[in-house]
Design an enzyme around this catalytic site. Sequence first.
Site, PDB file in Angstrom:
ATOM      1  N   GLY A 181     -83.598 -27.847  -9.744  1.00  0.00           N
ATOM      2  CA  GLY A 181     -82.759 -29.002  -9.391  1.00  0.00           C
ATOM      3  C   GLY A 181     -82.580 -29.933 -10.583  1.00  0.00           C
ATOM      4  N   HIS A 182     -83.678 -30.215 -11.294  1.00  0.00           N
ATOM      5  CA  HIS A 182     -83.589 -31.082 -12.475  1.00  0.00           C
ATOM      6  C   HIS A 182     -82.745 -30.417 -13.573  1.00  0.00           C
ATOM      7  CE1 HIS A 182     -87.651 -32.523 -10.913  1.00  0.00           C
ATOM      8  NE2 HIS A 182     -86.988 -33.644 -11.028  1.00  0.00           N
TER       9      HIS A 182
ATOM     10  N   GLN B  48     -93.284 -47.368  -8.186  1.00  0.00           N
ATOM     11  CA  GLN B  48     -92.589 -46.853  -7.002  1.00  0.00           C
ATOM     12  C   GLN B  48     -93.533 -46.098  -6.060  1.00  0.00           C
ATOM     13  OE1 GLN B  48     -89.868 -44.349  -9.576  1.00  0.00           O
ATOM     14  NE2 GLN B  48     -89.970 -42.959  -7.827  1.00  0.00           N
TER      15      GLN B  48
HETATM   16  O1  PAF Z   1     -85.948 -39.506  -8.644  1.00  0.00           O
HETATM   17  C1  PAF Z   1     -86.885 -39.682  -9.453  1.00  0.00           C
HETATM   18  O2  PAF Z   1     -87.425 -38.746 -10.042  1.00  0.00           O
HETATM   19  C2  PAF Z   1     -87.366 -41.102  -9.705  1.00  0.00           C
HETATM   20  O3  PAF Z   1     -87.316 -41.869  -8.552  1.00  0.00           O
HETATM   21  C3  PAF Z   1     -86.619 -41.792 -10.869  1.00  0.00           C
HETATM   22  C4  PAF Z   1     -85.138 -41.952 -10.559  1.00  0.00           C
HETATM   23  C5  PAF Z   1     -86.778 -40.977 -12.138  1.00  0.00           C
HETATM   24  C6  PAF Z   1     -87.192 -43.183 -11.097  1.00  0.00           C
HETATM   25  O4  PAF Z   1     -88.543 -43.127 -11.415  1.00  0.00           O
END
Ligand code: PAF
Length: 304
Positions: A36-37, A61
């Site tokens: 996905g990445h 987060q």
């Molecule tokens: O989706 C993610 O991997 C994370 O939430 C992000 C956007 C890199 C922010 O840390």
Amino acid sequence: MQTVTTVAELRAAIKIWRQQGERIAFVPTMGNLHAGHLRLVTVAKQHAERVVVSIFVNPSQFGVGEDFASYPRTEAQDQAQLHSVGADLLFLPGVADIYAADAKTTVNVHGLSELYCGAFRPGHFSGVATVVCKLFNCVQADVAVFGQKDFQQLAVIKTMVRDLHIPIDIIGVATVREASGLAMSSRNGYLSAAETALAAHLYQTLSSTREAILAGNRAYPALEQQATHSLQTLGFKVDYFTVCRSVDLAAAQVDDIDLVILTAARLGKTRLIDNLEITLPPPAQSLSNATKEATDAPQAHLKS
Ligand code: PAF
């Protein structure tokens, strides 16, 4: 591919590309990269001459008791994968490079951040918005690319960019799935073999709910209840399963056209999120079809 760890090094590399008139695309990640990445990087390459990827497991987060400490960190593998798909620069900062010890500024996208995942992970979207805003300021890219699997995150980021006039285009990329339909996620690695087999039911339940809606069922609360119940029967602990308007994530009403079904559910210690978008024919079109059927009928009768 170059790897840098400080904001100063990042800016120096980007300055050279800017002097050459090159466009820059940015893919923020927390690492433990999967297909996905890599798809995000491929899409990023279609929008700019240079692609910057960040890997930063962002502490702000993660809530208390969440998996910040155990979040998979696989930098060597990630670097090799990014190199293979043609990323130009990897930004790999430490926590102190991103957060001053006495930092006093956070970003909050009110309202959107308290819904759905935000209700179960208080402070999560503030952590996401804050770090993404910081990373945008560090990279100053023309475009940033995010996965649509994190649909609510994407909505929060688009709203932040609009509200703060951040000069960047945001692109959402369709979720990449396993053959079973399971959305790819770094957290899938936490699932046991039995849980992995069960996890595919999340997508199947989204799909059957979408089919019901496309077939004309507009009893959204009842559909949500049915889906929640069938997932619970399979062993999921469902945080939410909800049919919303894709534009603002408000609960869907019968005449809404652009919908998204959002869900988060836990299997054992793994929290999975997924979603499916639906575009319904506009009510005017259904109305004109109904009118057409009504006017066709007497003509058929006249012909016979
Ligand atoms: O989706 C993610 O991997 C994370 O939430 C992000 C956007 C890199 C922010 O840390």
